[in-house]
Enzyme design. Structure first.
Site, PDB file in Angstrom:
ATOM      1  N   SER A  81       0.846  -1.185   0.000  1.00  0.00           N
ATOM      2  CA  SER A  81       0.000   0.000   0.000  1.00  0.00           C
ATOM      3  C   SER A  81       0.892   1.248   0.000  1.00  0.00           C
ATOM      4  O   SER A  81       1.661   1.443  -0.932  1.00  0.00           O
ATOM      5  CB  SER A  81      -0.950  -0.038   1.189  1.00  0.00           C
ATOM      6  OG  SER A  81      -1.980   0.895   1.044  1.00  0.00           O
ATOM      7  N   ASP A 124      -9.749  -3.840  -5.368  1.00  0.00           N
ATOM      8  CA  ASP A 124      -9.147  -3.019  -4.325  1.00  0.00           C
ATOM      9  C   ASP A 124      -9.847  -1.662  -4.245  1.00  0.00           C
ATOM     10  O   ASP A 124      -9.940  -0.944  -5.237  1.00  0.00           O
ATOM     11  CB  ASP A 124      -7.652  -2.823  -4.611  1.00  0.00           C
ATOM     12  CG  ASP A 124      -6.871  -2.338  -3.413  1.00  0.00           C
ATOM     13  OD1 ASP A 124      -7.438  -1.578  -2.606  1.00  0.00           O
ATOM     14  OD2 ASP A 124      -5.705  -2.716  -3.277  1.00  0.00           O
ATOM     15  N   HIS A 168      -8.018  -4.982  -1.348  1.00  0.00           N
ATOM     16  CA  HIS A 168      -6.795  -4.467  -0.743  1.00  0.00           C
ATOM     17  C   HIS A 168      -6.139  -5.462   0.202  1.00  0.00           C
ATOM     18  O   HIS A 168      -4.918  -5.544   0.278  1.00  0.00           O
ATOM     19  CB  HIS A 168      -7.106  -3.168   0.005  1.00  0.00           C
ATOM     20  CG  HIS A 168      -5.919  -2.320   0.281  1.00  0.00           C
ATOM     21  ND1 HIS A 168      -5.175  -1.733  -0.711  1.00  0.00           N
ATOM     22  CD2 HIS A 168      -5.339  -1.944   1.447  1.00  0.00           C
ATOM     23  CE1 HIS A 168      -4.185  -1.032  -0.170  1.00  0.00           C
ATOM     24  NE2 HIS A 168      -4.266  -1.150   1.142  1.00  0.00           N
TER      25      HIS A 168
END
Length: 695
Positions: free
Chosen positions: A547, A632, A667
């Site tokens: 991330s 995501d 995610h």
């Protein structure tokens, strides 16, 4: 140690994304984005390209597929198949979660009054997840009379949770369902029928409205009770520990906080502001008896201080009284309130400390942990009337351990240590904590672990990990999957770089906005320290981040690609400028104070100077594995897809460039207790093969 590797891309056709120039102009500057078209999620050509990348990865990694499967079984084999959490007492029940052999998902249970009572199954995740490719329970709340349960479920991985209501006496579901809610942000009023929840905007995926629902009625009749007008604020909703208030929290990370409170016995009433939002004032509150404790940074308390105020005097800030003064070297993270004790979770020199204050005698002490690098934090403590604190402890060598701590006698009772199946012995591993002096003089903590007997002469491979954003502290915690590296001779290092909050609030402030490059430089300086001090060599140094940590990976390989043998970038936020210019993309507006708003010229130029996608250039890059998920909601799949496409065109080396796209996840990757290990096994197989470790 062998230096041979089995992965090989020679003779395998490389996926090539077509170039379709898109001009992006602002502030008199124009960028050409040849892969902008990849953001068309429904375009069959985009799906074909993503599938081609997956097929290419499968071909290149085919020679090590058996090793990858071996690693998965190894990781899975360390986890106790039948397991359960330590029960937590709340009201008349003990609540716990358990797992069954062959089950991927948790089973939520309770027992009434004592642990010998019959078990009640509240939710069986395995049954609810049947025939679903993705499944996640996003929290639950139970009414005061302990009879009705509200819970949220996401089956897409976009973090849109559908709320269902279950009668715990009959086991039957109510007919109404509430879609597109913020998972876990739920609260019951004390009447056992009025339910509050946050609805998410389906364009930005931000929680922006609080609604009131009456159990047994049509959802169409629900009432909007609050709408957040500023899309830079994130919202939360919960019932406070005292049960007296329902709280709405609006938080602009690093900038401002605002609480709104509603008496839970008056659910039709209005939420009232506790302290109006004010730029620069962040606070959190805890209600206890006739007063509030306030964790606040007012009066230039950068690392926060603790204050208190009578319930009746909240609006008069002159009545807010200091309980714990601000300290320049100690960051006040959170607190837990009991009838006779306060427990303060603090952070000093990068380590958590738990401070116990007897409110009657005013005597205080710290809980001793006795290891150089560790993590400890306050666990679930729903009751006021107890002298026992539940806390969690872990370190690089100690599995997750749940303790009950007697606040009066200062004695610990280990309730459970995470079981590691096999021949694991924590005494076989060594942890270290050192400080690296960065190029500007900052002292960066570095937590290191390796198996005893590992030679620290530069010959060992090393995996360096970090995150470094949003004030999120990456603590020295245990990982059973990491043993698959340590037992094969790897050293593992966590760099506690600026952008996190390990060393206090200034540590965060000095790694964001116009100081963001400190984050990248710190990581590189730690890498050079590890090489200089013979923990590894550049031919054996690997790095991993996800991330915002994936942004970190993209930045360091633009800065110092020669330092690293291989990089794993998970769901990487790499197209910083384009994403932050598009306010329709989920989460963009709430993060202007983290990265900057590129509609401002100075922010645009600074962000453009480090944005990984914008700074790809013709040069040699390390071996690279990039992972993402089609659904995501936080870092859209097209950021890593565009990055990989551009790297393929410009890089001058013959190193591996692989991308894995989970076509069914978001995610957090795949759902399920064991399914999530498959991606880790893939990442570790990639790293180990590059290190020449083939079994």
């Amino acid at each position: 140690m062998s230096t041979r590797q089995l992965m090989n891309h020679e003779g395998i056709a490389t996926p090539i994304a077509k170039e379709q120039a898109k001009e992006l102009s602002i502030h008199g500057h124009t960028r050409i984005d040849n892969y902008y078209w990849l953001n068309e999620r429904e375009n069959p050509e985009v799906i074909d390209y993503l599938n081609a990348e997956n097929a290419y990865l499968d071909q290149v990694m085919a020679p090590i597929k058996p090793f990858e499967e071996q690693l998965f079984e190894e990781m899975k084999g360390r986890i106790k198949k039948q397991d359960e959490s330590v029960p937590v007492k709340e009201g008349n029940y003990f609540y716990y979660v358990r797992f069954i052999e062959g089950g991927e998902y948790p089973i939520y249970c309770r027992k009434k009054e004592n642990l010998d009572a019959p078990e009640e199954i509240l939710l069986d995740g395995n049954k609810l997840a049947k025939n679903k490719s993705y499944f996640n329970i996003g929290g639950y709340e139970i009414t005061d009379n302990e009879e009705i349960m509200a819970y949220g479920v996401d089956t897409i991985s976009r973090r849109n949770y559908t709320v269902s209501f279950k009668n715990l006496q009959t086991g039957k579901l109510y007919k109404e369902k509430i879609k597109n809610t913020e998972g876990g942000s739920y609260a019951w009023a004390s009447d056992n029928k009025t339910f509050f929840y946050i609805k998410r905007d389906q364009q930005t995926l931000l929680g922006y409205q609080v609604w009131r629902h009456t159990l047994g009625t049509d959802v169409k009749e629900d009432v909007l009770v609050y709408e957040e007008q500023d899309n830079q604020f994130y919202m939360g909703l919960y019932r406070m520990k005292s049960k007296k208030y329902i709280a709405i929290v609006s938080d602009h990370n690093g900038v401002s906080t605002e609480y709104r409170l509603l008496d839970a016995t008056k659910p039709i009433g209005d939420f009232k502001v506790f302290s109006e939002r004010e730029r620069g004032h962040e606070y959190g509150i805890e209600h206890f008896q006739d007063k509030f404790y306030i964790r606040t940074n007012r009066d230039k308390a950068t690392n926060f201080k603790l204050m208190e105020v009578k319930e009746t005097d909240v609006a008069n800030k002159t009545q807010w009284k200091d309980v714990i003064a601000h300290r320049k070297d100690v960051f006040l993270e959170t607190l837990e309130v009991f009838n006779n004790h306060l427990v303060i979770q603090e952070r000093k020199e990068g380590l958590i400390e738990l401070r116990v204050i007897n409110q009657t005698t005013k005597e205080e002490h710290y809980i001793d942990f006795g290891e150089p690098a560790y993590d400890a934090y306050i666990g679930a403590n729903p009751e006021f009337n107890t002298n026992v604190l539940r806390f969690i402890y872990t370190s690089l060598t100690t599995p997750n351990s749940t303790f009950d701590y007697n606040l009066d006698t200062q004695t610990k009772d280990l309730k459970k240590e995470q079981a590691i199946i096999g021949d694991f012995n924590k005494n076989n591993y060594v942890s270290e904590r050192v400080f690296v002096v960065a190029r500007d003089g900052a002292r960066i903590p570095l937590s290191i672990v390796y198996r005893k007997g590992t030679q620290l002469d530069g010959s060992a491979p090393l995996l360096q990990y970090s995150y470094g954003s949003y004030g999120y502290s990456t603590d020295a915690t245990f990982s059973s999957v990491r043993l698959s590296l340590l037992d094969r001779g790897f050293v593992y290092a966590i760099a506690h770089i600026r952008g996190g909050q390990e060393m206090g609030r200034e540590w965060y402030d000095n790694g964001k906005m116009f100081k963001k490059k400190n984050t990248f430089n710190d990581f590189v300086d730690c890498s050079e320290f590890l090489i200089a001090n013979k923990y590894c060599s550049s031919s054996k140094l690997f790095a991993m981040g996800g991330s915002a940590g994936g942004l970190l990976m993209g930045a360091i390989i633009n800065l110092k690609p020669e330092l690293y043998r291989g990089i794993v970038a998970s769901v990487p936020f790499v197209d910083v400028v384009t994403t932050m210019l598009d306010e329709s993309i989920p989460l963009t507006t709430g993060e202007f104070e983290e990265w900057g708003n590129p509609k401002n010229k100075d922010s645009y130029e600074y962000m453009l100077s480090y944005s990984p996608y914008d700074n790809v250039e013709p040069k040699a890059y390390p071996n690279l594995l990039v992972t993402t998920g089609l659904h995501d909601s936080q870092v859209q799949y097209f950021e890593p897809a565009k990055w990989v496409a551009k790297l393929r065109t410009l890089k001058t080396d013959s190193n591996l460039l692989l991308m894995y796209i989970d076509m069914e996840a978001g995610h957090g990757g795949a759902s399920g207790r064991f399914a999530s290990l498959k991606l880790i096994a893939k990442e570790y197989a990639f790293i180990l093969d590059l290190a020449g470790i083939l079994s």
